[in-house]
Scaffold this active site. Structure first.
Site, PDB file in Angstrom:
ATOM      1  N   HIS A   1       0.830  -1.213   0.000  1.00  0.00           N
ATOM      2  CA  HIS A   1       0.000   0.000   0.000  1.00  0.00           C
ATOM      3  C   HIS A   1       0.862   1.258   0.000  1.00  0.00           C
ATOM      4  O   HIS A   1       1.030   1.923   1.026  1.00  0.00           O
ATOM      5  CB  HIS A   1      -0.953  -0.012   1.200  1.00  0.00           C
ATOM      6  CG  HIS A   1      -2.080  -0.979   1.030  1.00  0.00           C
ATOM      7  ND1 HIS A   1      -2.734  -1.577   2.072  1.00  0.00           N
ATOM      8  CD2 HIS A   1      -2.682  -1.437  -0.105  1.00  0.00           C
ATOM      9  CE1 HIS A   1      -3.690  -2.365   1.608  1.00  0.00           C
ATOM     10  NE2 HIS A   1      -3.662  -2.309   0.297  1.00  0.00           N
TER      11      HIS A   1
ATOM     12  N   HIS B   1      -0.500  -8.896   0.838  1.00  0.00           N
ATOM     13  CA  HIS B   1      -1.598  -9.027   1.812  1.00  0.00           C
ATOM     14  C   HIS B   1      -2.249 -10.402   1.800  1.00  0.00           C
ATOM     15  O   HIS B   1      -2.998 -10.731   2.714  1.00  0.00           O
ATOM     16  CB  HIS B   1      -2.673  -7.975   1.520  1.00  0.00           C
ATOM     17  CG  HIS B   1      -2.088  -6.621   1.244  1.00  0.00           C
ATOM     18  ND1 HIS B   1      -1.824  -6.171  -0.026  1.00  0.00           N
ATOM     19  CD2 HIS B   1      -1.660  -5.669   2.079  1.00  0.00           C
ATOM     20  CE1 HIS B   1      -1.272  -4.967   0.041  1.00  0.00           C
ATOM     21  NE2 HIS B   1      -1.159  -4.639   1.297  1.00  0.00           N
TER      22      HIS B   1
ATOM     23  N   CYS C   1       3.059 -12.184   2.159  1.00  0.00           N
ATOM     24  CA  CYS C   1       4.096 -12.200   3.202  1.00  0.00           C
ATOM     25  C   CYS C   1       4.025 -13.529   3.959  1.00  0.00           C
ATOM     26  O   CYS C   1       2.929 -13.968   4.350  1.00  0.00           O
ATOM     27  CB  CYS C   1       3.878 -11.044   4.176  1.00  0.00           C
ATOM     28  SG  CYS C   1       5.080 -11.101   5.526  1.00  0.00           S
TER      29      CYS C   1
ATOM     30  N   HIS D   1     -10.150  -4.877   4.800  1.00  0.00           N
ATOM     31  CA  HIS D   1      -8.717  -4.858   4.472  1.00  0.00           C
ATOM     32  C   HIS D   1      -8.393  -6.131   3.689  1.00  0.00           C
ATOM     33  O   HIS D   1      -8.875  -7.219   4.037  1.00  0.00           O
ATOM     34  CB  HIS D   1      -7.875  -4.771   5.754  1.00  0.00           C
ATOM     35  CG  HIS D   1      -6.414  -4.552   5.470  1.00  0.00           C
ATOM     36  ND1 HIS D   1      -5.569  -5.578   5.141  1.00  0.00           N
ATOM     37  CD2 HIS D   1      -5.668  -3.423   5.415  1.00  0.00           C
ATOM     38  CE1 HIS D   1      -4.348  -5.083   4.927  1.00  0.00           C
ATOM     39  NE2 HIS D   1      -4.387  -3.772   5.081  1.00  0.00           N
TER      40      HIS D   1
ATOM     41  N   GLU E   1      -5.971  -8.128   3.627  1.00  0.00           N
ATOM     42  CA  GLU E   1      -5.447  -9.259   4.414  1.00  0.00           C
ATOM     43  C   GLU E   1      -6.587  -9.996   5.114  1.00  0.00           C
ATOM     44  O   GLU E   1      -6.592 -11.237   5.179  1.00  0.00           O
ATOM     45  CB  GLU E   1      -4.426  -8.757   5.447  1.00  0.00           C
ATOM     46  CG  GLU E   1      -3.817  -9.918   6.230  1.00  0.00           C
ATOM     47  CD  GLU E   1      -2.908  -9.470   7.368  1.00  0.00           C
ATOM     48  OE1 GLU E   1      -2.236  -8.432   7.228  1.00  0.00           O
ATOM     49  OE2 GLU E   1      -2.890 -10.173   8.393  1.00  0.00           O
TER      50      GLU E   1
ATOM     51  N   CYS F   1       2.767  -8.815  13.481  1.00  0.00           N
ATOM     52  CA  CYS F   1       4.105  -9.204  13.038  1.00  0.00           C
ATOM     53  C   CYS F   1       5.187  -8.380  13.725  1.00  0.00           C
ATOM     54  O   CYS F   1       4.916  -7.340  14.328  1.00  0.00           O
ATOM     55  CB  CYS F   1       4.207  -9.082  11.519  1.00  0.00           C
ATOM     56  SG  CYS F   1       4.343  -7.386  10.966  1.00  0.00           S
TER      57      CYS F   1
ATOM     58  N   SER G   1      -2.763   2.168   4.137  1.00  0.00           N
ATOM     59  CA  SER G   1      -1.802   1.270   4.778  1.00  0.00           C
ATOM     60  C   SER G   1      -2.202   1.094   6.234  1.00  0.00           C
ATOM     61  O   SER G   1      -2.156   2.040   7.025  1.00  0.00           O
ATOM     62  CB  SER G   1      -0.398   1.870   4.671  1.00  0.00           C
ATOM     63  OG  SER G   1       0.438   1.329   5.672  1.00  0.00           O
TER      64      SER G   1
ATOM     65  N   ASN H   1      -0.794  -0.545   8.755  1.00  0.00           N
ATOM     66  CA  ASN H   1       0.215  -0.350   9.809  1.00  0.00           C
ATOM     67  C   ASN H   1       0.608   1.121   9.939  1.00  0.00           C
ATOM     68  O   ASN H   1       0.960   1.578  11.014  1.00  0.00           O
ATOM     69  CB  ASN H   1       1.400  -1.290   9.612  1.00  0.00           C
ATOM     70  CG  ASN H   1       2.352  -0.836   8.553  1.00  0.00           C
ATOM     71  OD1 ASN H   1       3.244  -0.039   8.831  1.00  0.00           O
ATOM     72  ND2 ASN H   1       2.165  -1.287   7.319  1.00  0.00           N
TER      73      ASN H   1
ATOM     74  N   SER I   1       5.254  -0.055   4.460  1.00  0.00           N
ATOM     75  CA  SER I   1       5.234  -0.031   2.989  1.00  0.00           C
ATOM     76  C   SER I   1       5.786   1.283   2.426  1.00  0.00           C
ATOM     77  O   SER I   1       5.708   1.512   1.221  1.00  0.00           O
ATOM     78  CB  SER I   1       3.807  -0.280   2.492  1.00  0.00           C
ATOM     79  OG  SER I   1       2.885   0.477   3.235  1.00  0.00           O
TER      80      SER I   1
HETATM   81  S1  SF4 Z   1       3.944  -5.578   7.836  1.00  0.00           S
HETATM   82 FE1  SF4 Z   1       4.427  -7.592   8.732  1.00  0.00          FE
HETATM   83  S2  SF4 Z   1       2.930  -9.001   7.839  1.00  0.00           S
HETATM   84 FE2  SF4 Z   1       2.907  -7.119   6.585  1.00  0.00          FE
HETATM   85  S3  SF4 Z   1       4.352  -7.531   4.931  1.00  0.00           S
HETATM   86 FE3  SF4 Z   1       5.510  -6.556   6.575  1.00  0.00          FE
HETATM   87  S4  SF4 Z   1       6.365  -8.261   7.802  1.00  0.00           S
HETATM   88 FE4  SF4 Z   1       4.724  -9.075   6.524  1.00  0.00          FE
END
Ligand code: SF4
Length: 324
Positions: free
Chosen positions: A50, A84, A106, A134, A136, A205, A233, A235, A278
């Site tokens: 993303h 994702h 991933c 999302h 994922e 993660c 995104s 995260n 990302s």
């Molecule tokens: S944020 Fe975590 S789960 Fe997502 S791609 Fe990166 S390591 Fe993998």
């Protein structure tokens, strides 16, 4: 750097780790490697990660981004699944059409898929903690037959959840959630359903955890926090929330230097900077340069963890590489 006596001073606390994680590096390299091996075009289902800058860069090199497989022609060129992950129906459909597929999911997302499968095989009803819509979450729910997984997004959802058998439950989580919020949801699940089984803590993660930990150290002691990352995104959004909850009075998600609303930073003396998993470092540098044009900066790195995680490329790309 152009240091002018007219510029105000700014102390910058740069979070470490920040930016690309091992899963994102692997996904981007998968597209680049596929372009080198198979030539353009290479189809990518969903944004590979993303980030608009990354996606635009790959598009220029010959990647074509699609949302669904029916947009991919039968021209023999490969289609790559994004980091994702995808529901099972997607590789099944690709198989029916004999498409050449490369899976850049991933490995830490795949691990959650496998956990969910094992719980399902053992007859457990599964609760997935995550954000509706999302990709994922769509991918994880899509690993199992409809009705096998119930999504909960917050504590209220846990309270409203009516299981088929309260003694036979398991939970898994999205990988990019807020560590604090998820701990509270897991706690409520365990309080309501003491026999529920799941991972030791959650499936968040290492990259998400470490980036949030660095923000937790910096956010309480700065006047404002910049999170370099995209609005879609997960995260990156969580890093902004973590900063706000840790007491940072102003936190903002920024994609490019040109997007910065400078009035947001009026009067700041201390700035925290981080980047979602990302977001490439080149964008962090671009944004730091934009601040350096307006402030006399003193940059210090605040480190929460060392990272040395590496994921090898998907096997077909690895084998071709080795054969060369
Ligand atoms: S944020 Fe975590 S789960 Fe997502 S791609 Fe990166 S390591 Fe993998």
């Amino acid at each position: 750097m152009d240091i002018s006596p007219d510029k105000p001073a700014l102390q910058v606390l740069l979070c470490s780790p920040r930016g690309f994680c091992a899963g994102v590096v692997r996904a981007i390299e998968s597209v680049e490697r596929a372009l080198a091996i198979y030539g353009a075009p290479v189809y990518v289902r969903h944004e590979i990660v993303h980030n608009r800058y990354v996606v635009d860069g790959l598009r220029k090199k010959g990647a074509i981004f699609v949302e669904e497989l029916d947009e991919v022609p039968d021209d023999g060129q490969p289609v790559i699944f994004s980091a994702h992950g995808v529901p099972r129906a997607v590789p099944a459909e690709a198989g029916r059409r004999n498409l050449l597929t490369l899976d850049a999911t991933c490995p830490l997302v795949t691990k959650v898929h496998r956990e969910a499968e094992i719980h399902h095989r053992k007859g457990r009803e599964i609760v997935l903690i995550g954000h509706a819509g999302h990709p994922e979450v769509v991918g994880t729910i899509g690993q199992l037959p409809p009705g096998s997984v119930t999504l909960v997004q917050d504590i209220e959802d846990v309270d409203n959840f009516v299981p088929k058998d309260r003694t036979n439950l398991a939970f898994v989580t999205q990988t990019t959630l807020s560590v604090q919020d998820t701990a509270a949801i897991v706690e409520r699940l365990k309080a309501r359903f003491p026999e529920i089984v799941g991972p030791h803590k959650e499936d968040i993660c290492y990259a998400t955890t470490n980036r949030q930990e660095a923000v937790l150290r910096v956010a309480p002691i700065v006047d404002a926090m910049v999170v370099v990352g995209a609005p879609n995104s997960s995260n990156s959004q969580r890093l902004k929330e973590v900063a706000e909850r840790a007491g940072c009075p102003r936190a903002v998600l920024v994609q490019r230097a040109a997007d910065i609303d400078w009035s947001f930073f009026d009067g700041i003396k201390k700035l925290g900077v981080t980047a979602g998993a990302s977001a490439p470092e080149v964008l962090v540098e671009e944004i730091l340069d934009a601040f350096a044009a307006r402030y006399v900066m003193n940059v210090e790195t605040i480190s929460a963890a060392e990272e040395g995680v590496f994921f090898p490329l998907p096997r077909p790309l690895r084998e071709t590489q080795a054969a060369e």
